[in-house]
Structures are given as structure tokens and as C-alpha cells.
Design a protein around this motif. Structure first.
Motif, PDB file in Angstrom:
ATOM      1  N   ALA A  13       0.841  -1.199   0.000  1.00  0.00           N
ATOM      2  CA  ALA A  13       0.000   0.000   0.000  1.00  0.00           C
ATOM      3  C   ALA A  13       0.873   1.245   0.000  1.00  0.00           C
ATOM      4  O   ALA A  13       1.978   1.245   0.536  1.00  0.00           O
ATOM      5  CB  ALA A  13      -0.918  -0.007   1.218  1.00  0.00           C
ATOM      6  N   GLY A  14       0.370   2.281  -0.576  1.00  0.00           N
ATOM      7  CA  GLY A  14       1.067   3.559  -0.631  1.00  0.00           C
ATOM      8  C   GLY A  14       1.035   4.114  -2.037  1.00  0.00           C
ATOM      9  O   GLY A  14       1.755   3.663  -2.907  1.00  0.00           O
ATOM     10  N   ILE A  15       0.136   5.056  -2.249  1.00  0.00           N
ATOM     11  CA  ILE A  15       0.006   5.735  -3.542  1.00  0.00           C
ATOM     12  C   ILE A  15       0.313   7.200  -3.283  1.00  0.00           C
ATOM     13  O   ILE A  15      -0.378   7.846  -2.494  1.00  0.00           O
ATOM     14  CB  ILE A  15      -1.420   5.579  -4.105  1.00  0.00           C
ATOM     15  CG1 ILE A  15      -1.781   4.100  -4.249  1.00  0.00           C
ATOM     16  CG2 ILE A  15      -1.571   6.325  -5.419  1.00  0.00           C
ATOM     17  CD1 ILE A  15      -3.251   3.836  -4.471  1.00  0.00           C
ATOM     18  N   VAL A  16       1.353   7.720  -3.905  1.00  0.00           N
ATOM     19  CA  VAL A  16       1.794   9.077  -3.606  1.00  0.00           C
ATOM     20  C   VAL A  16       2.009   9.867  -4.891  1.00  0.00           C
ATOM     21  O   VAL A  16       2.638   9.381  -5.831  1.00  0.00           O
ATOM     22  CB  VAL A  16       3.111   9.074  -2.786  1.00  0.00           C
ATOM     23  CG1 VAL A  16       3.568  10.485  -2.479  1.00  0.00           C
ATOM     24  CG2 VAL A  16       2.938   8.275  -1.503  1.00  0.00           C
ATOM     25  N   THR A  17       1.460  11.078  -4.914  1.00  0.00           N
ATOM     26  CA  THR A  17       1.703  12.039  -5.984  1.00  0.00           C
ATOM     27  C   THR A  17       2.268  13.288  -5.314  1.00  0.00           C
ATOM     28  O   THR A  17       1.694  13.763  -4.333  1.00  0.00           O
ATOM     29  CB  THR A  17       0.392  12.382  -6.724  1.00  0.00           C
ATOM     30  OG1 THR A  17      -0.144  11.183  -7.270  1.00  0.00           O
ATOM     31  CG2 THR A  17       0.612  13.389  -7.820  1.00  0.00           C
ATOM     32  N   THR A  18       3.378  13.809  -5.805  1.00  0.00           N
ATOM     33  CA  THR A  18       4.006  14.972  -5.186  1.00  0.00           C
ATOM     34  C   THR A  18       4.103  16.120  -6.177  1.00  0.00           C
ATOM     35  O   THR A  18       4.470  15.925  -7.331  1.00  0.00           O
ATOM     36  CB  THR A  18       5.421  14.625  -4.684  1.00  0.00           C
ATOM     37  OG1 THR A  18       5.325  13.523  -3.773  1.00  0.00           O
ATOM     38  CG2 THR A  18       6.070  15.797  -3.980  1.00  0.00           C
ATOM     39  N   SER A  19       3.748  17.313  -5.711  1.00  0.00           N
ATOM     40  CA  SER A  19       3.954  18.546  -6.471  1.00  0.00           C
ATOM     41  C   SER A  19       4.918  19.406  -5.665  1.00  0.00           C
ATOM     42  O   SER A  19       4.794  19.503  -4.446  1.00  0.00           O
ATOM     43  CB  SER A  19       2.631  19.295  -6.668  1.00  0.00           C
ATOM     44  OG  SER A  19       1.837  18.633  -7.600  1.00  0.00           O
ATOM     45  N   THR A  20       5.882  20.032  -6.331  1.00  0.00           N
ATOM     46  CA  THR A  20       6.946  20.716  -5.598  1.00  0.00           C
ATOM     47  C   THR A  20       6.807  22.229  -5.498  1.00  0.00           C
ATOM     48  O   THR A  20       7.389  22.832  -4.612  1.00  0.00           O
ATOM     49  CB  THR A  20       8.313  20.398  -6.226  1.00  0.00           C
ATOM     50  OG1 THR A  20       8.271  20.762  -7.603  1.00  0.00           O
ATOM     51  CG2 THR A  20       8.648  18.932  -6.078  1.00  0.00           C
ATOM     52  N   ASN A  21       6.061  22.873  -6.376  1.00  0.00           N
ATOM     53  CA  ASN A  21       5.999  24.339  -6.364  1.00  0.00           C
ATOM     54  C   ASN A  21       4.573  24.841  -6.188  1.00  0.00           C
ATOM     55  O   ASN A  21       4.068  25.620  -6.986  1.00  0.00           O
ATOM     56  CB  ASN A  21       6.599  24.911  -7.650  1.00  0.00           C
ATOM     57  CG  ASN A  21       8.091  24.676  -7.710  1.00  0.00           C
ATOM     58  OD1 ASN A  21       8.798  24.966  -6.753  1.00  0.00           O
ATOM     59  ND2 ASN A  21       8.566  24.134  -8.809  1.00  0.00           N
ATOM     60  N   CYS A  22       3.942  24.427  -5.123  1.00  0.00           N
ATOM     61  CA  CYS A  22       2.551  24.791  -4.877  1.00  0.00           C
ATOM     62  C   CYS A  22       2.455  26.091  -4.082  1.00  0.00           C
ATOM     63  O   CYS A  22       3.370  26.457  -3.353  1.00  0.00           O
ATOM     64  CB  CYS A  22       1.855  23.683  -4.100  1.00  0.00           C
ATOM     65  SG  CYS A  22       1.826  22.116  -4.978  1.00  0.00           S
ATOM     66  N   SER A  23       1.305  26.730  -4.223  1.00  0.00           N
ATOM     67  CA  SER A  23       0.993  27.919  -3.439  1.00  0.00           C
ATOM     68  C   SER A  23      -0.229  27.631  -2.583  1.00  0.00           C
ATOM     69  O   SER A  23      -1.220  27.075  -3.063  1.00  0.00           O
ATOM     70  CB  SER A  23       0.694  29.111  -4.355  1.00  0.00           C
ATOM     71  OG  SER A  23       1.840  29.443  -5.105  1.00  0.00           O
ATOM     72  N   VAL A  24      -0.134  28.015  -1.300  1.00  0.00           N
ATOM     73  CA  VAL A  24      -1.225  27.799  -0.362  1.00  0.00           C
ATOM     74  C   VAL A  24      -1.551  29.146   0.270  1.00  0.00           C
ATOM     75  O   VAL A  24      -0.710  29.754   0.931  1.00  0.00           O
ATOM     76  CB  VAL A  24      -0.822  26.791   0.741  1.00  0.00           C
ATOM     77  CG1 VAL A  24      -1.954  26.595   1.732  1.00  0.00           C
ATOM     78  CG2 VAL A  24      -0.378  25.466   0.129  1.00  0.00           C
TER      79      VAL A  24
END
Length: 178
Positions: A13-24
């Protein structure tokens, strides 16, 4: 239907999507600058500016993601890495059947520490039963048999992990109870 014990297994198990330059934004429910490739509604947000259990509720075509909880930051932040963790269904209670989750063991398959979250989904409502639990390398996390959880027909036990393919889960379930 007679009661029966079953083991439910979830391998890697473990499904990961990463975005590096996000704005919050401050106290915002929108994350912008997100790579939406392999991202889905219902994924958990893993970022310092969102509390545990924050989920993606919509994804638009302009690289923006809307989540179900406001960020905890007090000022806008940019260039933030954000991980999105997808669910792995470990067990689904059969239709019209009540079951009891007796316990579970979640083993770390990697050479690094990982964190897991376990939730119960009933229809469109989800409840977290273990949030952001650290599982050290060479170790496991056990849901105790002291706190049993009743599952209605169609309820799902999901596992989330902050590392791809990092956790094996085994659940002990008493199925077909009245």
C-alpha cells in the motif's frame, strides 16, 4: 449468515503524488500550481499547512485543487512541496453484512521510516482511526484488539502511506455478525 473470521490483506500500500511548487493561501481551501497527473478526488493532503484528514474534493484544469479544510497558515506561502496520498482499500464489508474490525498489523517494507493513516469510509463519510502514525524501518504498527470497530455493509477500510508501495496491511475481521 453464519459469523466467520476473515483476514483482509493489502500488499504494498502507498500511492503518492508529489507537487513541488505549490501555493497555499492563508486560511484557504485551494492549492494552486499542482501537477494533477495521477491525482484523484479523495486523496489525502500531506503538507504542514493542512491538518490530518484533509482531502481533495475537486481538481480543475488550471492546476488548482480544492480541499475540504482550510489551511492553517496565517500568510500566503509559495514554492511548497505537497504530497497527495491515494487510498488503498484493505477491506470492504460485503453488501448487507455487518462486520467487526478486530485488529490489524501494518508492516513497513522499506529501509526508511514511513507514516500511515487508516480510515473507515461509510458512504461519503470517512472517519480516521489512525492518523499520521510513524512506522519505523523494520517495524510495524498494530491496531489493538481492545478497540473493535463495527462496519456496516459496504463500509471500506482504507490505508494511506506517505511513501509509494511501502506498507503491507493485514486486518482481522469478524464478518456476518448480527
Amino acid at each position: 449468515m453464519a459469523e466467520s473470521f476473515v483476514n483482509a490483506l493489502a500488499k504494498a500500500a502507498g500511492i503518492v503524488t508529489t507537487s513541488t511548487n505549490c501555493s497555499v493561501g492563508a486560511n484557504a481551501t485551494v492549492i494552486s500550481g499542482v501537477s494533477t497527473v495521477n491525482l484523484g478526488v479523495g486523496y489525502l493532503v500531506n503538507n504542514q499547512h493542512f491538518g490530518g484528514g484533509t482531502k481533495v474534493v475537486s481538481i480543475d484544469s488550471t492546476s488548482q485543487v480544492t480541499v475540504d479544510r482550510a489551511s492553517t497558515n496565517t500568510v500566503d506561502v509559495n514554492q511548497q512541496p505537497v504530497k497527495f496520498m491515494g487510498p488503498t482499500a484493505a477491506y470492504t464489508s460485503p453488501s448487507l453484512t455487518k462486520s467487526i474490525l478486530i485488529g490489524g498489523t501494518f508492516s513497513n517494507l522499506t529501509n526508511n521510516n514511513v507514516n500511515i493513516t487508516v480510515e473507515i469510509v461509510t458512504g461519503v463519510t470517512s472517519t480516521t482511526i489512525a492518523n499520521d502514525i510513524p512506522v519505523p524501518t523494520g517495524s510495524s504498527f498494530v491496531i489493538s484488539d481492545a478497540g473493535k470497530t463495527v462496519l456496516s455493509g459496504g463500509d471500506v477500510v482504507n490505508i494511506y502511506c506517505d511513501t509509494e508501495n511501502a506498507i503491507d496491511g493485514t486486518l482481522g475481521v469478524l464478518q456476518g455478525v448480527n
